[in-house]
Design an enzyme around this catalytic site. Structure first.
Site: not given
Length: 1367
Positions: A181, A490
Site C-alpha cells: 500500500c 496501512h
C-alpha cells in the site's frame, strides 16, 4: 374502448382488466459483479408477457446500471443459460414459470463491470452527483471490502456505494500485492503530478540499450499509461516491482513511504544517467529540478558577529511532531517549520570556538532556507523511539496543515541574493559541520566539502534569483495517510486533481471522491483543539507526508491528453491496448471453459483410478471432449479411441449416473448444464475391450456392487457391478443378479450392507429396492447353495459370521525385532501328547543360553490352559476351521524324523504350524538371548511415547482381505519357515451369540491380560487372526528385519493380539512391546491391553520391540534432572517403571543402578530427591515415605524431576513450602544464582525473614516479586527493575497476585535502597546486545528487541546479489 366492470363495480378498460388477470413471473436477480453486491437480491414481479428487452430494462432500473452494460443468466434446474437482450420472446415463451421463483444472475459484460447510471453523464471532472447528498468514506477499507461509512448513497430508484467505479471517477486503482500500500500511495501521487508524468512521457525507451523488464523508467511509463487509458478498475504493479529487482517476498514487507520516495528517486536518477540518450535539461535532472531545495547550516559568534556556514540540499523537510522531552505537540505545520529554523544557543560546555576571536565563545547555530523546490515535500515525523519502554512508537497528535502554505516567512532573502558572503574564507574551515542528521534527508546532497551555490540547473543567474516573497505560495495536492501503529499499518493517498480541483481517495484498488472535511480528519488527534492530550487515545489515522506545488502560472503544467502524446507513447498505448484485448479474449475463453474432475480406471497403470481435471470449451462437442480426455489420461496406444466414452460419474458414491448415447455432437455446455465454478458431479472416461459392448446407463438407475460369498472356502469374491431400478422388487433383483453371476435365484440369499457393519438380509420377495434402503451406490453379498445354513437364523448363520468377519478384518504390517530369542528355539508340543516329548536341539548350546531358553519355555507352559475337554466342535464344522484349508497334524500321525511339528495351546488357541523339513530349528547356537531393548526415549530424548487412546481412524476393507496369499517360505523370528500361521478363538459358553466387549478398567497406565482366576479375558471372543510372511518392497526389511502381514479382527484386544504374535516374536507377550507407526514414522507405544484395535485401519504399520511390557499397576516414567542454575535446567536421564503401591524411596532405590549404568551418576539415596514435573516447571517435592497412587497421583507416560541435593533433605512434611529465590542486584545489573528457601507456612513475613537471613539485606529494605512464565522465569536485567510487580501488598503467598501454593515457585528479591548502575549509551547498548543473545539462547522473548525490518533496496542490476555466507 370496451369497458368492463371491475371488482369495485367501476368501469375500467378491458386491456387493464386482462392485465390484472395475467399471471405474474417472480424474478430474483443476484448481482455477481462485485463482492459488495453478491449477497444482495433484487426482486421483480413482472407480467408473464414481459419481453426479454423489457426485463433487461427493468433490471437496469432496479439495480441502478446503464442498460446494455451487463448480462443476465437464467438458472433452470441447476443449469445456467444466458438471456438474449435482443430477443422479443416473452418470459413464458422463453421458459419462465409463473407463480414460481425464477433465479437470474447479473454478470459482467465482455469482462467489463456494469456502468452505474447517473442523472448526468459524468467524467473525472463531473460525476453528476451532489457532493452534499452522499456519505463519503476516507480511510482504509475494512477486510470484507465494504465501505466504512454509516450509509451508502441512496436514490429514489437505486442505491450504490460511494466507492465509485472507474467510469465515474475517471481514475484507475492499483492492486495491493500483499503489503504494498505504501508503494501504491507514492505511485498514485507521482501519476497525479503533471510535471512528473509529462516528463516521464517525453522520455523514450531504447530497447536496444536495456532490458525492458529491468528498466524502472520504462515500467513506470507503462504503468502511468495504463492508469490513464485502461478500462479496468485496478491494475497490477508486479511489473514495476520486478524492475526494482524484488521477488514475491518483498510484497510481504511493509516499508516507510518517505524512505521509498528517496530510494526510488535515487534509482531513477542513476538509471537515467546510465543511458546514452540525450535528454532535455528538465528530463536529465528531473528529480532535482522538481523536488530539490537548499538551506544554509550556520554558526554565528555572538561576540564578534563572525559566521561560518555551509550549503546543503534537501528533497524533503522532516518536521518534528513533538519535541524531545516535551509533553505538548506542535499544533500546525507552520509552527513546526518555525521550530525547524529556530536557532539554538551554544553556551557553557557547548561553546563554539570562533576563528576570528581565537577562543570559545557563545554562538548561535541554526538553519536558513535559501531555496524552495517547485514541489515541496513535508514529512511529519510521527514515528519515534521511546527510551523509557525501549519501543518504537507512533505519535498520533494533531497537526493541522493549510491548503495553501506561504513559505515566505521562512526564506532568507539576503543569503539568497549574496550566497558567497563569507564562503571564500569560512566555508572551507567549517565544512565539517553538517545539518541536523536526525532531521534532514541528505541522501542526494553533493560532496559536503564543496559549496555548489544555490541552483543546479543551467538557467541564467538572473533566473536563479529568488522571486519576491508574494510568489512563495504553495498549493497542497497530496496527503499520504498512515493508519495503524509503529508496528505496522496501512497507507493510502488523498490527492487533488489539477484538472478539476476535486479531491480523491486512492486506497489501493478503490478510488472515491472526498471533501475538505475528509482532509481535515487526517490532522490526527482526538479533537480539533490545541492543548495537552495523550496521543495513545487519539485516532491512529493521520497524515504522514504532504506534497505542495508552487503556485506559478508560468510553470504549472497540465496533464497531457492522449492526442498530445509523443509518437513513441502512442505506439506504446497501441501495444498496451492490443495486450489488454488479448487478455480480455483469454478471459472470455476462461469464462466459457468448463472445468470438471475427470476419472479413469487406467487399464495398465496398476489398474488404479486416475484423477485429472478436464478443461473444455462449452462449445466443444462430446466427441471432441472425449478425444481431449483420451489424450489427458495417456491412453494413446493402450486402448483405441473408439473403445472410450465419457459418462456422468459420482466419485463420492462411486456411482455411474448416466451415459450419453446418441449425444456425441452435443455441446459440452449443454451436457454439463453450463459453465460453473464447481459441479455436483464428475466425468469418468470408461474403457472397454474391442469385443465388448458398452452398457447404457440410464438416469434413475442405481449401481450395485455384488460380492459372491462361498461358504465352502470361506471367501468373498471381488465385486461385480450391475445396475438396477429402485422400483424393482427383490425377486426381480435376484433374477438380475443370477444373470450376472450365474447363480441360482431360488436358493439365493442377498445381504445388503447399508453402512459400515450394518448387514440386512433381503428376504421379502415383493419389497422394492427403494423400500429396502438402496441409494445411488450399494454393496450386496450373495450366497447360493444347498447348505443347511439357510435354515439358521441369519445372525447365527455361517454367512453372517463370515460377513461380520469380513467387515471387521483389517490388514496390518508388523515388523519383528531384528534379533529375536525365538530364533534359537522351537516350542514343541504334540496335540494330545506329552509336552515333554520334544525334539532335542543342538548339543553345542551354551549353558547360559539353555537356561534362558528353559525359563522362556516354562513361561509359555505356565500360560497354557488345561487340555480341551472332549472333541471340539471346531473339528466338525466349517465355521471354525480358521477360515484356512491347512492340514493340522492329528494325534495318530507320527512326525517325520527330519521335521518338527509343533502346536502350542495357549488361551484356548490352536496354532497350526506347518514346519519345513530339516532340522534347522536351532539355526545359530552361538546367538544369545539379548537384553531388553532401550526405549525410544533413551535413543532420542525428544521422542515421547504415549498410548493411543482416541485416535479413531476410518477403516476400509478390500474384498481380498481374507484371501490366501501365495507367499514363498520366509524364515520368521522363531526360526520357522511357514506359509501361514492361523488362529481362531471361540467360547463354548457364547457359541452362536454375538460377541461381548471388554469393559475398560480404571485408567491405570496398563491393564492385566488375565482375570483374578488366571483365565484370559480375551478367550470369550470369536476373533480372526491370520499371519503370513511378508517381504517389504522398499527393502527396509533387509539386514535381518522380519516382517509379517497380519489379517486380524479389529475387535481383538491388544492383549490377545500380542498373544497371537508370540510364535513370531519368540517370547511371551510380557516380554515385548507394541509400537504403532504413524505417517511421519513417529512411533507411539500401545499399552492398554484391554483396548481393541478399533483405532487401527488397513495397512497400518506396527513395530515390535523386545523389552518387558508393563503389568497392571505399572507406569512408564521419564526421569529428567533438574539443574536450577544451568543454562539448560532440564536434562533427560532415563526411562523407568514405577508401580502402584511403591514408595518414593523404593523407586529411588530402583533408579540408582540404572542411573549409574546409563548416566554415570553414582548417587547416595539421601543426596537426591524426586519432584513433580509440569512442562518445564518443578513442582511438589516427593518425600521418601509417599506412596504412588495413594499420596501421589500417577498416570501413563509420567515425567518427574530428579534433583541432586547439596546437603540433607530439608523437606520433612507436606505442610512445608519450597521456594526457589534469586537476588537482583541493580548496582551491578546482575542476577545471583538460585537458592532454595523452605518455609513452614505461607506467610510473606516468614519469606522475607528467610531472604534477609541468606542475603544480609535489612528486613525493612527487602522487596520481592514473583517470576513470570515457565522456569527459570528468565527476564532481562534491563526490564526486571520496573517490569515486575515488586513488594505486593499481601500477607500470605497463596492469594492474588502471587498464588504460590506449591513447591517450585520462583521469587526475585532486591534491596530497595540500591540504585541501578549508571550507564552510558554505549554501555547500555552493549548490555542490551548481551541480554538479547542470552535470552534468545534460552528461548525466552526479548520484549525490548526492536522489530527486525528488511532494508528497502531497489536493485539497478535486476536483482539482489546472493551472499553465500549470509544467513
Amino acid at each position: 374502448m370496451e369497458m368492463v366492470p371491475s371488482e369495485e363495480n367501476q368501469l375500467v378498460p378491458k386491456e387493464i382488466e386482462n392485465a390484472a388477470e395475467e399471471p405474474r413471473v417472480l424474478c430474483i436477480v443476484q448481482d455477481t459483479t462485485s463482492a459488495k453486491t453478491v449477497n444482495e437480491r433484487l426482486t421483480l414481479n413482472l407480467p408473464a408477457s414481459t419481453t426479454l428487452p423489457k426485463l433487461f430494462e427493468d433490471v437496469a432500473h432496479k439495480a441502478g446500471y446503464v442498460n446494455g452494460t451487463f448480462d443476465l443468466a437464467w438458472r433452470k434446474t441447476g443449469d445456467m443459460g444466458s438471456l438474449d437482450p435482443s430477443s422479443e420472446m416473452s418470459l413464458t415463451e422463453f421458459g419462465f414459470e409463473p407463480g414460481k421463483r425464477n433465479f437470474l444472475q447479473l454478470t459482467d459484460k465482455d469482462g467489463e463491470q456494469p456502468q452505474i447510471a447517473s442523472d448526468e453523464s459524468g467524467t473525472a471532472g463531473s460525476s453528476g452527483l451532489d457532493d452534499s447528498s452522499q456519505e463519503r468514506f476516507i480511510g482504509p477499507l475494512p477486510r470484507d471490502c465494504t465501505v466504512g461509512c454509516s450509509s451508502d448513497y441512496s436514490s429514489p430508484s437505486y442505491s450504490y456505494s460511494s466507492i465509485l467505479n472507474k467510469s465515474d471517477t475517471g481514475y484507475v486503482g492499483l492492486v495491493n500485492q500483499a503489503m504494498t500500500c505504501y508503494l501504491n500511495s507514492l505511485l498514485q501521487t507521482l501519476f497525479m503530478t503533471p510535471e512528473f508524468r509529462n516528463a516521464l512521457y517525453n522520455w523514450e525507451f531504447e530497447e536496444s540499450e536495456e532490458d525492458p523488464v529491468t528498466s524502472i523508467p520504462y515500467q513506470l511509463q507503462r504503468l502511468f499509461l495504463l492508469l490513464q487509458t485502461s478500462k479496468k478498475r485496478a491494475i497490477e504493479t508486479t511489473d514495476v516491482t520486478r524492475s526494482f529487482g524484488w521477488d514475491s517476498s518483498e510484497a510481504w514487507q511493509q516499508h516507510d513511504v518517505q524512505e521509498l520516495c528517496r530510494v526510488m528517486f535515487d534509482a531513477l536518477e542513476q538509471k537515467w544517467k546510465q543511458t546514452e540518450q540525450q535528454f532535455s535539461p528538465l528530463t536529465a535532472d528531473l528529480i532535482n529540478q522538481l523536488y530539490q531545495g537548499k538551506l544554509k547550516d550556520y554558526v554565528r559568534c555572538l561576540e564578534c558577529g563572525y559566521e561560518s556556514w555551509r550549503i546543503d540540499t534537501y528533497l524533503d523537510i522532516p518536521l518534528v511532531i513533538r519535541p524531545f522531552g516535551a509533553s505538548q505537540a506542535y499544533g500546525s505545520v507552520e509552527e513546526a517549520l518555525q521550530a525547524f529554523v529556530q536557532p539554538e544557543t551554544l553556551d557553557g560546555a557547548n561553546q563554539y570556538f570562533c576563528e576570528r576571536c581565537k577562543k570559545k565563545c557563545d554562538a548561535r547555530k541554526g538553519l536558513r532556507f535559501l531555496h524552495f523546490p517547485y514541489l515541496l515535500t513535508l514529512q511529519l515525523k510521527r514515528f519515534d523511539f521511546d527510551y523509557t519502554t525501549m519501543h518504537r512508537i507512533k505519535l498520533n497528535d494533531r497537526m493541522s496543515f493549510p491548503e495553501e502554505l506561504d513559505m515566505s516567512p521562512f526564506i532568507d532573502v539576503e543569503d539568497e541574493k549574496s550566497p558567497q558572503t563569507e564562503s571564500c574564507t569560512d566555508s572551507g574551515a567549517e565544512n565539517e559541520g553538517s545539518c541536523h542528521s536526525d532531521q534532514m534527508s541528505n541522501d542526494f546532497s553533493a560532496d559536503d566539502g564543496v559549496d555548489e551555490g544555490i541552483c543546479l540547473d543551467s538557467a541564467s543567474s538572473t533566473e536563479r534569483v529568488l522571486k519576491p516573497k508574494s510568489s512563495l505560495t504553495f498549493e497542497l495536492f497530496s496527503v499520504m495517510v498512515h493508519s495503524g501503529s509503529a508496528a505496522g499499518g496501512h497507507y493510502y493517498a488523498c490527492i487533488k486533481s489539477f484538472s478539476d480541483g476535486q479531491w480523491y481517495s486512492f486506497n489501493d484498488q478503490h478510488v472515491s471522491k472526498i471533501t475538505q472535511e475528509d482532509i481535515r480528519k487526517t490532522y490526527g488527534g482526538s479533537s480539533g483543539s490545541r492543548g495537552y492530550y495523550s496521543s495513545a487515545f487519539a485516532s491512529s489515522t493521520n497524515a504522514y507526508m504532504l506534497i505542495y506545488r508552487l503556485k506559478d502560472p508560468s510553470r504549472n503544467a497540465k496533464y497531457l491528453d492522449c492526442d498530445d502524446f509523443p509518437e513513441h507513447i502512442k505506439h506504446l498505448v497501441q501495444r498496451e491496448k492490443e495486450s489488454e484485448e488479448q487478455e480480455k479474449r483469454q478471459r472470455e475463453i476462461e469464462r466459457n471453459t468448463c472445468k470438471i474432475k475427470l476419472f479413469c480406471m487406467h487399464p495398465v497403470k496398476m489398474m488404479a483410478m486416475m484423477e485429472n481435471k478436464l478443461e473444455v470449451h462449452k462449445d466443444k462437442t462430446l466427441r471432441e471432449a472425449t478425444e481431449m480426455a483420451y489424450k489427458l489420461m495417456e491412453l494413446d496406444g493402450v486402448v483405441p479411441l473408439d473403445c472410450c466414452r465419457l459418462v456422468k460419474y459420482d466419485e463420492f458414491h462411486e456411482y455411474l449416473e448416466r451415459s450419453y448415447e446418441g449425444e456425441e455432437d452435443t455441446p459440452m455446455g449443454l451436457l454439463l448444464g453450463g459453465v460453473k465454478s464447481s459441479y455436483m458431479f464428475d466425468l469418468l472416461l470408461e474403457t472397454r475391450r474391442p469385443e465388448q459392448v458398452f452398457q447404457p446407463y440410464k438416469p434413475g438407475e442405481v449401481m450395485v456392487k455384488v460380492h459372491v460369498v462361498d461358504l465352502k472356502t470361506d471367501t468373498v469374491a471381488p465385486p461385480v457391478s450391475i445396475r438396477a431400478y429402485l422400483n424393482q422388487s427383490i425377486t426381480e433383483f435376484k433374477q438380475l443378479i443370477a444373470q450376472a453371476t450365474e447363480l441360482s435365484a431360488e436358493t439365493m440369499r442377498v445381504v445388503l450392507e447399508r453402512c459400515y457393519n450394518d448387514l440386512r438380509l433381503l428376504y421379502v420377495p415383493n419389497k422394492t429396492l427403494k423400500a429396502e434402503g438402496f441409494f445411488r451406490s450399494n454393496k450386496v453379498f450373495v450366497e447360493s447353495s444347498e447348505s443347511p445354513d439357510h435354515q439358521v437364523t441369519f445372525t447365527d448363520s455361517l454367512l453372517w459370521k463370515l460377513l461380520d468377519r469380513h467387515g471387521n478384518t483389517i490388514r496390518l504390517f508388523v515388523s519383528l525385532p531384528v534379533q529375536s530369542p525365538g530364533t534359537n528355539r522351537t516350542i514343541c508340543q504334540k496335540v494330545g501328547g506329552d509336552p515333554e516329548e520334544c525334539s532335542e536341539g543342538s548339543k553345542g548350546n551354551r549353558n547360559s543360553v539353555e537356561t534362558i531358553l528353559e525359563e522362556s519355555t516354562e513361561k509359555l507352559k505356565n500360560l497354557s490352559l488345561q487340555p480341551q475337554q472332549g472333541t471340539s466342535d471346531s473339528q466338525k464344522s466349517s465355521d471354525t476351521s480358521d477360515f484356512e484349508q491347512i492340514e493340522s497334524p492329528s494325534p495318530s500321525q507320527e512326525p517325520d524324523s527330519s521335521s518338527v511339528s509343533a502346536v502350542v495351546a495357549v488361551d484356548t488357541r490352536e496354532l497350526e504350524i506347518r514346519v519345513a523339513s530339516g532340522g534347522g530349528a536351532y539355526s545359530d547356537p552361538e546367538t544369545q538371548f539379548p537384553g531388553e531393548e532401550r526405549s525410544d526415549s533413551e535413543v532420542n530424548n525428544d521422542r515421547s511415547t504415549s498410548s493411543v487412546d482416541s485416535d479413531i481412524l476410518s477403516s476400509s476393507h478390500s474384498s481380498d482381505t481374507l484371501c490366501n496369499a501365495d507367499s514363498g517360505p520366509i524364515q520368521l523370528a522363531n526360526g520357522l519357515d511357514s506359509h501361514s500361521i492361523t488362529s481362531s478363538r471361540r467360547s463354548k459358553a457364547n457359541e452362536g451369540k454375538k460377541e461381548t466387549w471388554d469393559t475398560a478398567e480404571e485408567d491405570s497406565g496398563t491393564d492385566s491380560e488375565y482375570d483374578e482366576n488366571g483365565k484370559s479375558k480375551a478367550e470369550s471372543y470369536y476373533l480372526y487372526f491370520r499371519a503370513e510372511p511378508y517381504a517389504q518392497e522398499d527393502g527396509s526389511g533387509e539386514g535381518g528385519q522380519k516382517c509379517v502381514l497380519v489379517h486380524v479382527d479389529k475387535r481383538i484386544t491388544l492383549s490377545a493380539f500380542k498373544q497371537n504374535l508370540e510364535p513370531f516374536v519368540g517370547v511371551t507377550s510380557t516380554q515385548f512391546k507394541v509400537f504403532r507407526v504413524y505417517a511421519n514414522n513417529q512411533e507411539f507405544e500401545s499399552v492398554r491391553l484391554n483396548e481393541t484395535l478399533s483405532s487401527f485401519s488397513d495397512d497400518n504399520k506396527i513395530t515390535i520391540r523386545l523389552g518387558r511390557a508393563l503389568k497392571k499397576g505399572e507406569y512408564r516414567v521419564k526421569v529428567y534432572q533438574l539443574l536450577v542454575n544451568d543454562a539448560e535446567p532440564c536434562k533427560f536421564l532415563v526411562d523407568t517403571v514405577f508401580a502402584k503401591g511403591m514408595t518414593v524411596k523404593q523407586s529411588k532405590e530402583e533408579l540408582m543402578p540404572q542411573l549409574k549404568d546409563q548416566c554415570k551418576l553414582d548417587l547416595n539415596i539421601d543426596k537426591f530427591r524426586l519432584r513433580k514435573k509440569t512442562w518445564k516447571n518443578p513442582g511438589t517435592v516427593f518425600l521418601d515415605y509417599h506412596v504412588y497412587e495413594e499420596d501421589i497421583n500417577i498416570s501413563s507416560n509420567w515425567e518427574v524431576f530428579l534433583e541432586v541435593l547439596d546437603g540433607p533433605e530439608k523437606m520433612k512434611s507436606m505442610s512445608q513450602l519450597a521456594v526457589l529465590t534469586r537476588r537482583w542486584t541493580p548496582a551491578q545489573m546482575k542476577l545471583e544464582p538460585f537458592q532454595e528457601v523452605v518455609l513452614e507456612s505461607s506467610s510473606v513475613e516468614e519469606l522475607k525473614e528467610k531472604l534477609s537471613e541468606i542475603s544480609g539485606v535489612p528486613l525493612e529494605n527487602l522487596e520481592f516479586a514473583k517470576g513470570r512464565g515457565t522456569f527459570p522465569c528468565d527476564i532481562s536485567v534491563l526490564e526486571i527493575h520496573q517490569d515486575l510487580d515488586w513488594n505486593p501488598k499481601v500477607s500470605t503467598l497463596n492469594v492474588w497476585p502471587l498464588y504460590i501454593c506449591d513447591d517450585g515457585a520462583v521469587v526475585f528479591y532486591r534491596d530497595s535502597t540500591e540504585e541501578p548502575m549508571e550507564q552510558s549509551e554505549d554501555e547500555r547498548n552493549e548490555l542490551m546486545k548481551k541480554e538479547s543473545s542470552r535470552l534468545l539462547k534460552t528461548g525466552h522473548r526479548v520484549s525490548y528487541s526492536p522489530r527486525k525490518e528488511k532494508a528497502l533496496k531497489i536493485y539497478l542490476d535486476g536483482g539482489p546479489v546472493k551472499d553465500p555466507g549470509q544467513d
